[in-house]
Design an enzyme around this catalytic site. Structure first.
Site, PDB file in Angstrom:
ATOM      1  N   GLU A  24       9.378  -4.052  10.223  1.00  0.00           N
ATOM      2  CA  GLU A  24       9.594  -3.079   9.659  1.00  0.00           C
ATOM      3  C   GLU A  24      10.485  -1.890  10.973  1.00  0.00           C
ATOM      4  O   GLU A  24       9.730  -2.201  11.860  1.00  0.00           O
ATOM      5  CB  GLU A  24       8.566  -2.193   8.934  1.00  0.00           C
ATOM      6  CG  GLU A  24       8.751  -0.984   8.460  1.00  0.00           C
ATOM      7  CD  GLU A  24       7.692  -0.347   7.406  1.00  0.00           C
ATOM      8  OE1 GLU A  24       6.690  -1.051   7.222  1.00  0.00           O
ATOM      9  OE2 GLU A  24       7.820   0.729   7.009  1.00  0.00           O
ATOM     10  N   GLU A  37      -1.038  -5.728   8.340  1.00  0.00           N
ATOM     11  CA  GLU A  37      -0.400  -5.296   9.323  1.00  0.00           C
ATOM     12  C   GLU A  37      -0.934  -5.568  10.734  1.00  0.00           C
ATOM     13  O   GLU A  37      -2.222  -5.181  10.982  1.00  0.00           O
ATOM     14  CB  GLU A  37      -0.354  -3.748   9.010  1.00  0.00           C
ATOM     15  CG  GLU A  37       0.488  -3.246   8.095  1.00  0.00           C
ATOM     16  CD  GLU A  37       0.721  -1.638   7.940  1.00  0.00           C
ATOM     17  OE1 GLU A  37       0.490  -0.896   8.798  1.00  0.00           O
ATOM     18  OE2 GLU A  37       1.144  -1.205   6.933  1.00  0.00           O
ATOM     19  N   LYS A  42      -0.914  -9.721   2.514  1.00  0.00           N
ATOM     20  CA  LYS A  42      -0.050  -9.136   3.820  1.00  0.00           C
ATOM     21  C   LYS A  42      -1.147  -8.356   4.536  1.00  0.00           C
ATOM     22  O   LYS A  42      -1.756  -7.565   4.267  1.00  0.00           O
ATOM     23  CB  LYS A  42       1.301  -8.414   3.341  1.00  0.00           C
ATOM     24  CG  LYS A  42       1.845  -7.780   4.600  1.00  0.00           C
ATOM     25  CD  LYS A  42       3.217  -7.013   4.392  1.00  0.00           C
ATOM     26  CE  LYS A  42       3.463  -5.823   3.582  1.00  0.00           C
ATOM     27  NZ  LYS A  42       2.687  -4.675   4.351  1.00  0.00           N
ATOM     28  N   ASP A 100       0.864  -1.240   0.059  1.00  0.00           N
ATOM     29  CA  ASP A 100       0.086   0.007  -0.044  1.00  0.00           C
ATOM     30  C   ASP A 100       0.847   1.444   0.136  1.00  0.00           C
ATOM     31  O   ASP A 100       0.344   2.394  -0.121  1.00  0.00           O
ATOM     32  CB  ASP A 100      -1.082  -0.115   1.231  1.00  0.00           C
ATOM     33  CG  ASP A 100      -0.408  -0.057   2.537  1.00  0.00           C
ATOM     34  OD1 ASP A 100       0.987  -0.094   2.460  1.00  0.00           O
ATOM     35  OD2 ASP A 100      -0.969   0.081   3.548  1.00  0.00           O
ATOM     36  N   SER A 101       2.222   1.044   0.101  1.00  0.00           N
ATOM     37  CA  SER A 101       3.120   2.111  -0.210  1.00  0.00           C
ATOM     38  C   SER A 101       2.963   2.834  -1.695  1.00  0.00           C
ATOM     39  O   SER A 101       3.496   3.742  -2.121  1.00  0.00           O
ATOM     40  CB  SER A 101       4.670   1.769   0.000  1.00  0.00           C
ATOM     41  OG  SER A 101       4.761   0.621  -1.027  1.00  0.00           O
ATOM     42  N   ASP A 110      -1.070  -6.252  -0.496  1.00  0.00           N
ATOM     43  CA  ASP A 110      -1.358  -5.417   0.951  1.00  0.00           C
ATOM     44  C   ASP A 110      -3.064  -5.565   1.200  1.00  0.00           C
ATOM     45  O   ASP A 110      -3.814  -4.664   0.436  1.00  0.00           O
ATOM     46  CB  ASP A 110      -0.805  -3.999   0.971  1.00  0.00           C
ATOM     47  CG  ASP A 110       0.303  -4.266   2.101  1.00  0.00           C
ATOM     48  OD1 ASP A 110       0.231  -4.964   3.065  1.00  0.00           O
ATOM     49  OD2 ASP A 110       1.037  -3.241   2.099  1.00  0.00           O
TER      50      ASP A 110
HETATM   51  O1  KIV Z   1       3.767  -1.054   1.587  1.00  0.00           O
HETATM   52  C1  KIV Z   1       4.860  -1.498   1.614  1.00  0.00           C
HETATM   53  O2  KIV Z   1       5.414  -1.232   0.675  1.00  0.00           O
HETATM   54  C2  KIV Z   1       5.170  -2.394   2.832  1.00  0.00           C
HETATM   55  C3  KIV Z   1       6.785  -2.232   2.949  1.00  0.00           C
HETATM   56  C4  KIV Z   1       7.223  -1.138   3.384  1.00  0.00           C
HETATM   57  C5  KIV Z   1       7.310  -3.524   3.549  1.00  0.00           C
HETATM   58  O3  KIV Z   1       4.517  -2.653   3.690  1.00  0.00           O
END
Ligand code: KIV
Length: 258
Positions: A181, A114, A112, A43-44, A82
């Site tokens: 992280e 969090e 993924k 989600d970056s 994500d």
């Molecule tokens: O969203 C993302 O890119 C991440 C990485 C920083 C691991 O969660």
């Protein structure tokens, strides 16, 4: 040969796992051709590609759009997408539905989430439904407004204890690997040695079972803040600007097309 979640888990102790983020087919193609093991559609994407200040505004529809673009590159690397802001804390049917869409429509092979201990029961149910899960502990960027900024985690005894329990709970719940992280480097090494699944670090020092970096950071395509732990292997942003400038100059001076 395509990399599976089982292969990622088995790499622990064999060699460091190489992971990067990618958000479209072109970047996924180059990362895959370079032989990375795991591509995270993070989600970056919100901060690196979409112009947001944090990952909080990223929606499931945005994640689906970018995951599907990455999957269309047909990488051999494992594609993980994500679950975006706060969705992992919704009721289970919403999380299941989001995960199902990321795999069926987005083409991801895993999702993924969090969070640690609190999310372990959710992880267990997703894994039972056939959805492989990559955990994510330490700094949780989706908690930005709760944290008031980004910082290192695991420097106090209390945080050390919490993070170890988070990792153990996620392993027990069935995660195939965990992202750590911005975790204290010594603690990351201790946790990596304690658990049986890979701990993949970002800003968490050299003692993890692998590393992940945001592609824009490692390629030098980040006009804004670059975290201090990042190593830039190229300056693509500067090269792109120089190329645009050369093109503009040639068009204005009628040198292109010749
Ligand atoms: O969203 C993302 O890119 C991440 C990485 C920083 C691991 O969660």
């Amino acid at each position: 040969m395509s990399i599976t979640t089982q292969k990622i888990s088995r790499l622990k102790g064999e060699r460091p796992i190489v992971a990067v983020t990618a958000y479209d087919a072109a970047m996924a193609h180059y990362a895959d051709a370079a032989g990375v093991d795991l591509i995270l559609v993070g989600d970056s994407v919100g901060t690196t590609q979409l112009g947001f200040d944090t990952t909080v505004p990223v929606t499931l529809d945005m994640m689906l759009h970018h995951a599907a673009a990455v999957a269309r590159a047909k990488p051999d690397a494992l594609v993980v997408a994500d679950i975006p802001f706060a969705l992992a804390h919704d009721d289970f049917s919403s999380i299941l539905n989001a995960s199902r869409r990321l795999m069926q429509e987005g083409g991801a092979q895993a999702v993924k989430l969090e969070g640690g201990v609190l999310l372990a029961p959710t992880v267990e149910r997703l894994v039972a439904a056939g959805i492989p899960v990559l955990g994510h502990i330490g700094l949780l960027p989706q908690q930005f407004h709760q944290l008031g900024g980004y910082r290192k985690f695991g420097r106090t005894d209390l945080e050390k204890d919490i993070l170890l329990k988070d990792a153990q709970a996620l392993e027990e719940a069935g995660c195939f690997a965990i992202i750590a992280e911005m975790m204290d480097g010594t603690l990351a090494g201790t946790i990596a040695a304690e658990i049986g699944i890979p701990l993949i670090g970002i800003g968490s020092g050299p003692h993890c079972d692998g590393q992940i970096l945001v592609c824009n950071d490692l390629l030098g395509m980040n006009a804004g803040y670059v975290p201090s732990f990042v190593k830039q292997y190229a300056q693509i942003g500067e090269q792109a600007q120089a190329a645009f400038a050369a093109y503009a100059e040639e068009v204005r001076n009628r040198k292109f097309p010749s």
